[in-house]
Scaffold this motif. Sequence first.
Motif, PDB file in Angstrom:
ATOM      1  N   ASP A 223      -1.088  15.627  32.672  1.00 44.21           N
ATOM      2  CA  ASP A 223      -2.156  15.421  31.696  1.00 44.21           C
ATOM      3  C   ASP A 223      -1.607  15.864  30.345  1.00 44.21           C
ATOM      4  O   ASP A 223      -1.278  17.039  30.174  1.00 44.21           O
ATOM      5  N   MET A 224      -1.478  14.891  29.424  1.00 46.37           N
ATOM      6  CA  MET A 224      -0.883  15.237  28.120  1.00 46.37           C
ATOM      7  C   MET A 224      -1.817  14.779  27.018  1.00 46.37           C
ATOM      8  O   MET A 224      -1.555  13.781  26.345  1.00 46.37           O
ATOM      9  N   PRO A 225      -2.946  15.513  26.852  1.00 46.50           N
ATOM     10  CA  PRO A 225      -4.018  15.015  25.980  1.00 46.50           C
ATOM     11  C   PRO A 225      -3.611  14.786  24.533  1.00 46.50           C
ATOM     12  O   PRO A 225      -4.062  13.842  23.917  1.00 46.50           O
ATOM     13  N   ASP A 226      -2.745  15.642  23.994  1.00 43.53           N
ATOM     14  CA  ASP A 226      -2.432  15.454  22.566  1.00 43.53           C
ATOM     15  C   ASP A 226      -1.019  14.909  22.348  1.00 43.53           C
ATOM     16  O   ASP A 226      -0.462  14.999  21.276  1.00 43.53           O
ATOM     17  N   ILE A 227      -0.442  14.358  23.411  1.00 42.18           N
ATOM     18  CA  ILE A 227       0.927  13.836  23.267  1.00 42.18           C
ATOM     19  C   ILE A 227       0.940  12.333  23.513  1.00 42.18           C
ATOM     20  O   ILE A 227       1.969  11.697  23.687  1.00 42.18           O
ATOM     21  N   GLY A 228      -0.259  11.746  23.562  1.00 43.14           N
ATOM     22  CA  GLY A 228      -0.352  10.299  23.645  1.00 43.14           C
ATOM     23  C   GLY A 228      -0.101   9.747  25.034  1.00 43.14           C
ATOM     24  O   GLY A 228       0.178   8.576  25.192  1.00 43.14           O
ATOM     25  N   GLU A 229      -0.169  10.600  26.072  1.00 41.69           N
ATOM     26  CA  GLU A 229       0.023  10.084  27.426  1.00 41.69           C
ATOM     27  C   GLU A 229      -1.083  10.657  28.307  1.00 41.69           C
ATOM     28  O   GLU A 229      -1.506  11.779  28.140  1.00 41.69           O
ATOM     29  N   ARG A 230      -1.536   9.878  29.261  1.00 45.68           N
ATOM     30  CA  ARG A 230      -2.672  10.290  30.099  1.00 45.68           C
ATOM     31  C   ARG A 230      -2.277  10.402  31.562  1.00 45.68           C
ATOM     32  O   ARG A 230      -1.296   9.817  31.986  1.00 45.68           O
ATOM     33  N   ASP A 231      -3.068  11.107  32.325  1.00 47.71           N
ATOM     34  CA  ASP A 231      -2.723  11.332  33.728  1.00 47.71           C
ATOM     35  C   ASP A 231      -3.034  10.103  34.595  1.00 47.71           C
ATOM     36  O   ASP A 231      -3.524   9.082  34.128  1.00 47.71           O
ATOM     37  N   SER A 232      -2.701  10.228  35.850  1.00 50.90           N
ATOM     38  CA  SER A 232      -3.102   9.297  36.906  1.00 50.90           C
ATOM     39  C   SER A 232      -2.519   7.903  36.776  1.00 50.90           C
ATOM     40  O   SER A 232      -2.963   6.989  37.451  1.00 50.90           O
ATOM     41  N   SER A 233      -1.558   7.709  35.870  1.00 52.50           N
ATOM     42  CA  SER A 233      -0.952   6.385  35.816  1.00 52.50           C
ATOM     43  C   SER A 233      -0.020   6.254  37.018  1.00 52.50           C
ATOM     44  O   SER A 233       0.535   7.242  37.493  1.00 52.50           O
ATOM     45  N   PRO A 234       0.185   5.037  37.531  1.00 60.80           N
ATOM     46  CA  PRO A 234       1.073   4.873  38.671  1.00 60.80           C
ATOM     47  C   PRO A 234       2.483   5.367  38.366  1.00 60.80           C
ATOM     48  O   PRO A 234       3.241   5.697  39.253  1.00 60.80           O
ATOM     49  N   ALA A 235       2.813   5.383  37.043  1.00 58.27           N
ATOM     50  CA  ALA A 235       4.166   5.788  36.675  1.00 58.27           C
ATOM     51  C   ALA A 235       4.358   7.302  36.751  1.00 58.27           C
ATOM     52  O   ALA A 235       5.459   7.796  36.573  1.00 58.27           O
ATOM     53  N   ASP A 236       3.264   8.031  37.024  1.00 58.99           N
ATOM     54  CA  ASP A 236       3.366   9.492  37.002  1.00 58.99           C
ATOM     55  C   ASP A 236       4.525  10.037  37.819  1.00 58.99           C
ATOM     56  O   ASP A 236       5.258  10.908  37.375  1.00 58.99           O
ATOM     57  N   ALA A 237       4.676   9.500  39.049  1.00 62.05           N
ATOM     58  CA  ALA A 237       5.679  10.054  39.953  1.00 62.05           C
ATOM     59  C   ALA A 237       7.084   9.896  39.374  1.00 62.05           C
ATOM     60  O   ALA A 237       7.977  10.678  39.672  1.00 62.05           O
ATOM     61  N   ASP A 238       7.264   8.865  38.528  1.00 59.40           N
ATOM     62  CA  ASP A 238       8.583   8.621  37.952  1.00 59.40           C
ATOM     63  C   ASP A 238       8.755   9.250  36.577  1.00 59.40           C
ATOM     64  O   ASP A 238       9.817   9.153  35.978  1.00 59.40           O
ATOM     65  N   HIS A 239       7.673   9.791  36.053  1.00 61.15           N
ATOM     66  CA  HIS A 239       7.761  10.362  34.709  1.00 61.15           C
ATOM     67  C   HIS A 239       8.800  11.484  34.710  1.00 61.15           C
ATOM     68  O   HIS A 239       8.880  12.266  35.652  1.00 61.15           O
ATOM     69  N   PRO A 240       9.625  11.570  33.649  1.00 61.76           N
ATOM     70  CA  PRO A 240      10.647  12.631  33.641  1.00 61.76           C
ATOM     71  C   PRO A 240      10.069  14.029  33.827  1.00 61.76           C
ATOM     72  O   PRO A 240      10.723  14.894  34.428  1.00 61.76           O
ATOM     73  N   PHE A 241       8.850  14.265  33.340  1.00 61.30           N
ATOM     74  CA  PHE A 241       8.277  15.605  33.528  1.00 61.30           C
ATOM     75  C   PHE A 241       7.846  15.829  34.982  1.00 61.30           C
ATOM     76  O   PHE A 241       7.856  16.954  35.475  1.00 61.30           O
ATOM     77  N   ALA A 242       7.421  14.746  35.681  1.00 55.09           N
ATOM     78  CA  ALA A 242       7.102  14.891  37.109  1.00 55.09           C
ATOM     79  C   ALA A 242       8.381  15.179  37.880  1.00 55.09           C
ATOM     80  O   ALA A 242       8.421  16.027  38.781  1.00 55.09           O
ATOM     81  N   ARG A 243       9.452  14.485  37.481  1.00 53.56           N
ATOM     82  CA  ARG A 243      10.738  14.745  38.141  1.00 53.56           C
ATOM     83  C   ARG A 243      11.202  16.179  37.859  1.00 53.56           C
ATOM     84  O   ARG A 243      11.772  16.838  38.724  1.00 53.56           O
ATOM     85  N   LEU A 244      10.952  16.624  36.636  1.00 50.26           N
ATOM     86  CA  LEU A 244      11.345  17.997  36.277  1.00 50.26           C
ATOM     87  C   LEU A 244      10.568  19.013  37.117  1.00 50.26           C
ATOM     88  O   LEU A 244      11.119  20.022  37.569  1.00 50.26           O
ATOM     89  N   ALA A 245       9.273  18.715  37.346  1.00 49.63           N
ATOM     90  CA  ALA A 245       8.467  19.621  38.185  1.00 49.63           C
ATOM     91  C   ALA A 245       9.023  19.661  39.602  1.00 49.63           C
ATOM     92  O   ALA A 245       9.149  20.738  40.210  1.00 49.63           O
ATOM     93  N   ARG A 246       9.389  18.488  40.132  1.00 47.24           N
ATOM     94  CA  ARG A 246       9.943  18.467  41.501  1.00 47.24           C
ATOM     95  C   ARG A 246      11.290  19.187  41.554  1.00 47.24           C
ATOM     96  O   ARG A 246      11.580  19.916  42.507  1.00 47.24           O
ATOM     97  N   ALA A 247      12.103  18.993  40.519  1.00 43.07           N
ATOM     98  CA  ALA A 247      13.405  19.685  40.486  1.00 43.07           C
ATOM     99  C   ALA A 247      13.197  21.197  40.428  1.00 43.07           C
ATOM    100  O   ALA A 247      13.961  21.972  41.028  1.00 43.07           O
TER     101      ALA A 247
END
Length: 327
Positions: free
Chosen positions: A55-79
Amino acid sequence: MANGAREARATAPGKVILCGEHAVVYGQPAIALPVEAVVATASVVAIEDGRIVLDMPDIGERDSSPADADHPFARLARATLAALGVTGSTGLRITLTSTIPVASGMGSGAALGAALVKAVALHHRRLLRPPEVSALVYQSERYYHGTPSGIDNTVVSFAQPIWYQRMSPGRPALIEPITALGHWTLLLGDTGVRSPTRSTVGALRERWTADPARHDTIFMAIGEIVRAARRAMEGGDEVTMGALLNQNHALLGELGVSSPELDRLAAAATDAGAGGAKLSGGGGGGIMLALVTSQNAGAVETALKAAGAVRVIETRLHQSGQGGVLV
Ligand code: PMV
């Protein structure tokens, strides 16, 4: 459940490169400073469905998009989970907010990454040391920047002034905290022109490939400036530092990474009494920094705004046990 609805929160500062940007990609040293007047914040709560939701309210990106799992920050969380040795984690909702201007040379992406890594670790009641945070953030920096030197993730993870130099392939970078003598005040003038670092670094790489000898000579001259700047910083010599900043700006212009807006702001700052001024970071737009005193800071700020700065941030280098931070 171990983590319940507990919220883990962590922050990381913005940064400026005092001198040595671009040349640092080619093995020269650079000096970077944390800027705590602007900050990235990450908060992490457990969610039940096993996903990582951003969830990135003030960075121009929103949650729950199908691309979430591939988002670099999601990958960073998994790493980060993998580095912590956490298996079978519940899902995580990660909220990222930031007051750091994006794509302007203030390390916003790296700071968001560092805040995220620290918050995910905290969520699992663990603390990661700055080098561990930095190594994880470097991976997401590569996604955004292509061939980053590693200086951004290092300075925001260590949150102290650093000397940074890449070593030959396979060897770790040289990272040394620096202590400044005296009270340094910098004004950061934002041109308002967004210029992704990836573009300026990539275009410079093409020019270097076409004429390596010319560019290597400039990189070496910048390296000498950075060595002299460290001596000036540690010796409290603001006059020399100002001159070095001006020289570094001229060489960055020769590398083709300045812009009319940056040149205008740098000239306005020195005309109004700043000891020195230069672009900072990737260039092409973004910010320039000016070394000022408490006596001329007001006049320089007025001049920067008249010359087109959309925002001016005043930062001061304070002493601390580890060398100081800009606040
Ligand atoms: O992220 P920026 O815009 O502050 O630029 C980083 C500095 C560069 O030297 C231009 C690139 C790098 O990876 O070091």
